[in-house]
Design a protein around this motif. Structure first.
Motif, mmCIF file in Angstrom:
data_model
loop_
_atom_site.group_PDB
_atom_site.id
_atom_site.type_symbol
_atom_site.label_atom_id
_atom_site.label_comp_id
_atom_site.label_asym_id
_atom_site.label_seq_id
_atom_site.Cartn_x
_atom_site.Cartn_y
_atom_site.Cartn_z
ATOM 1 N N GLU A 189 0.825 -1.218 0.000
ATOM 2 C CA GLU A 189 0.000 0.000 0.000
ATOM 3 C C GLU A 189 0.855 1.263 0.000
ATOM 4 O O GLU A 189 0.725 2.124 0.875
ATOM 5 C CB GLU A 189 -0.948 -0.003 1.202
ATOM 6 N N SER A 192 -1.080 4.916 -0.064
ATOM 7 C CA SER A 192 -2.216 5.197 0.813
ATOM 8 C C SER A 192 -2.053 6.491 1.603
ATOM 9 O O SER A 192 -3.040 7.071 2.061
ATOM 10 C CB SER A 192 -2.440 4.030 1.779
ATOM 11 N N ALA A 196 -5.693 12.231 -3.118
ATOM 12 C CA ALA A 196 -6.310 11.554 -4.269
ATOM 13 C C ALA A 196 -5.641 11.932 -5.583
ATOM 14 O O ALA A 196 -5.372 11.073 -6.433
ATOM 15 C CB ALA A 196 -7.799 11.879 -4.314
ATOM 16 N N ARG A 199 -2.183 10.365 -5.773
ATOM 17 C CA ARG A 199 -2.280 8.909 -5.965
ATOM 18 C C ARG A 199 -2.470 8.577 -7.434
ATOM 19 O O ARG A 199 -1.871 7.635 -7.954
ATOM 20 C CB ARG A 199 -3.439 8.337 -5.145
ATOM 21 N N ARG A 203 0.125 6.389 -9.624
ATOM 22 C CA ARG A 203 -0.275 5.162 -10.326
ATOM 23 C C ARG A 203 0.308 5.146 -11.733
ATOM 24 O O ARG A 203 0.825 4.128 -12.206
ATOM 25 C CB ARG A 203 -1.796 5.071 -10.414
ATOM 26 N N THR A 221 -2.960 -3.931 -1.961
ATOM 27 C CA THR A 221 -3.879 -2.822 -1.808
ATOM 28 C C THR A 221 -5.249 -3.342 -1.400
ATOM 29 O O THR A 221 -5.586 -4.495 -1.660
ATOM 30 C CB THR A 221 -4.000 -2.004 -3.115
ATOM 31 N N HIS A 222 -6.041 -2.480 -0.733
ATOM 32 C CA HIS A 222 -7.454 -2.796 -0.521
ATOM 33 C C HIS A 222 -8.319 -1.911 -1.408
ATOM 34 O O HIS A 222 -9.544 -1.982 -1.361
ATOM 35 C CB HIS A 222 -7.835 -2.596 0.959
ATOM 36 N N ASP A 223 -7.655 -1.061 -2.230
ATOM 37 C CA ASP A 223 -8.345 -0.149 -3.145
ATOM 38 C C ASP A 223 -8.518 -0.839 -4.489
ATOM 39 O O ASP A 223 -7.553 -1.018 -5.239
ATOM 40 C CB ASP A 223 -7.518 1.131 -3.283
ATOM 41 N N GLN A 224 -9.762 -1.233 -4.811
ATOM 42 C CA GLN A 224 -9.971 -1.985 -6.047
ATOM 43 C C GLN A 224 -9.687 -1.135 -7.289
ATOM 44 O O GLN A 224 -9.361 -1.671 -8.342
ATOM 45 C CB GLN A 224 -11.392 -2.564 -6.075
ATOM 46 N N GLU A 226 -7.104 0.946 -7.624
ATOM 47 C CA GLU A 226 -5.669 0.765 -7.852
ATOM 48 C C GLU A 226 -5.400 -0.589 -8.492
ATOM 49 O O GLU A 226 -4.605 -0.698 -9.433
ATOM 50 C CB GLU A 226 -4.907 0.852 -6.524
ATOM 51 N N ASN A 266 -16.850 0.247 -8.941
ATOM 52 C CA ASN A 266 -17.261 1.472 -8.258
ATOM 53 C C ASN A 266 -17.938 2.398 -9.269
ATOM 54 O O ASN A 266 -17.289 2.834 -10.210
ATOM 55 C CB ASN A 266 -16.048 2.169 -7.643
#
Length: 447
Positions: A189, A192, A196, A199, A203, A221-224, A226, A266
């Motif tokens: 991560e 994190s 925003a 990030r 990426r 990551t827990h951010d789908q 990403e 999302n």
């Protein structure tokens, strides 16, 4: 740079399995994201590859060389695995300049045949027969110049971390990790702590970095979002168990089960409970409080045939689990697995008890972009909320007591309470078994 293989790898504390019998192959030059909710086992998996966590059992190889094998008693220490680890915290030395931070790890190299080639890359003698040596100052300088150019921080060599922005500090951390020439770059991560906008920029930089270095990247990551935008393949884990390992669009369009469908996307997928039977190629369903719908599976799939094959697969898996349970040293899992409890969006929670599902009970998964709003829509609804962002508008539509989320592209304006008509478009609607939560088929739905 390196191919990573995990075979029957587990990590447990007592009967709690953080990772359970994981089989995973990460190909050379892949960019794999380990994705899942907090506590699912993704960071534990990364740390086991790095050597920072010792597996309870299993085998891990990097570039064909075993770095852990519980049967053979192999456990190569982290500093001998030639992997780079990028932490969530940049962990830069505040009293060192950017140059000194990047060079710090290089000055500690003391291995067989250590040298810097004409491209500014650190190399070692794989046989271990050459004399052990440290890198010279001019060699270190060439490496630092090369990696700083890759991450575009060459102009900051004399600055201290406190004089850099968050994104610049992260670039320094990446350069420091790349400098010793790791075969694999492991990231936990790393974005994190950034805002925003930054990030999104980072990426893009990581994507470019992956291509320019040719390294194997493993990214937690827990951010789908990403995971979807960065990965060549996504490894989705829940409760220590691998749920799906596929390319991002395959995970999105053909999820293995309800959990995967819900976790990726999302705005989130719409789940709609349905009941019915198949007649010919069409599944006649009742949805949304009595609305009739016809689901046509791709390729003329017969639901009864799918259940027969699924029953056979599950019987084989149970037999394998029972055989494993009889082996010496077997420990029963206390954090039991269960069928994912999906959410049905409603205006008011009616508190209805969900009866035990039968094989005539299903769940439709409809992505928001597949809900069509137009005058020729088959079902009437009412705008419950509308959230325009400029490029698109997220609309929640009330149908009876149910809420459906749609995404409309373009500058369309909707008013709360406005009557609209909707249909489902395309043949990427997902059909799941309500009995076991697994995906049956993609298909089209006519209302």
């Amino acid at each position: 740079m390196a191919r990573i293989e995990l075979r029957d790898v587990s990590k447990r504390w007592g009967g709690y399995y953080a990772v359970e019998h994981l089989d995973l192959t990460i190909e050379d030059n892949a960019f794999v994201t380990l994705l899942g909710p907090s506590g699912c086992g993704k960071t534990t998996t990364l740390r086991m590859i790095a050597g920072l966590e010792t597996p309870t059992e299993g085998r891990i190889t990097i570039d064909g060389v075993p770095v852990f094998d519980s049967d053979q008693g192999i456990n190569v220490p982290p500093n001998k695995r030639r992997v780079g680890f990028l932490f969530q915290n940049y962990a830069l030395w505040p009293n060192m300049t950017v140059y000194q931070n990047i060079a710090f790890g290089l000055s500690n190299i003391n291995e067989s045949g250590a040298r810097v080639n004409e491209r500014g890359e650190v190399e070692f003698d794989p046989t271990g027969k050459e004399p052990v040596r440290k890198l010279k100052k001019d060699e270190i300088r060439r490496v630092v110049e090369r990696v700083s150019a890759i991450v575009k921080i060459g102009q900051f060599m004399d600055r201290y971390p406190s004089e850099l922005s968050g994104g610049q500090q992260q670039r320094v951390a990446i350069a420091r990790t790349l400098a010793p020439g790791p075969r694999v770059l492991l990231m936990d991560e790393p974005l994190s702590n950034l805002d925003a906008k930054l990030r999104l920029e980072m990426r893009s930089e990581l994507q470019r970095l992956h291509l320019s270095t040719g390294s194997t990247f493993v990214y937690v990551t827990h951010d789908q979002m990403e995971a979807m935008t960065l990965a060549t393949r996504i490894c989705l884990i829940d409760n220590g168990v691998l749920q799906q390992y596929d390319e991002p669009l395959t995970v999105y369009n053909k999820p293995n089960n309800l959990f995967v469908a819900d976790f990726v996307g999302n705005p989130a997928v719409n789940f709609i409970e349905a009941s019915g039977t198949q007649t010919g190629d069409t599944l006649d369903l009742s949805i949304l409080g009595g609305i009739k719908a016809a689901f046509t599976p791709r390729g003329g799939l017969k639901i009864a045939d799918w259940y027969a094959k699924d029953d056979q697969n599950q019987a084989e898996m149970r037999a394998a689990a029972e055989a494993k349970a009889k082996l010496p040293g077997y420990v029963e899992k206390t954090n039991k697995d269960s069928v994912f409890r999906y959410n049905i969006a409603k205006v008011e929670d009616d508190g209805d008890e969900r009866p035990t599902p039968t094989r005539s009970d299903f769940v439709l998964g409809v992505r928001p972009e597949f809900i069509y709003i137009g005058d020729d829509g088959a079902v009437e609804g009412e705008v419950f909320s509308a959230m325009p962002t400029g490029m698109e508008t997220t609309v929640r539509i009330r149908v009876g007591n149910f809420l459906l989320t749609a995404v409309v592209f373009g500058g369309v304006v909707y008013k709360i309470g406005q009557k609209v008509r909707l249909s489902f478009s395309g043949d990427n609607i997902m059909l799941f078994s309500r009995e076991n939560g697994r995906m049956i088929s993609n298909g089209s739905v006519k209302l």
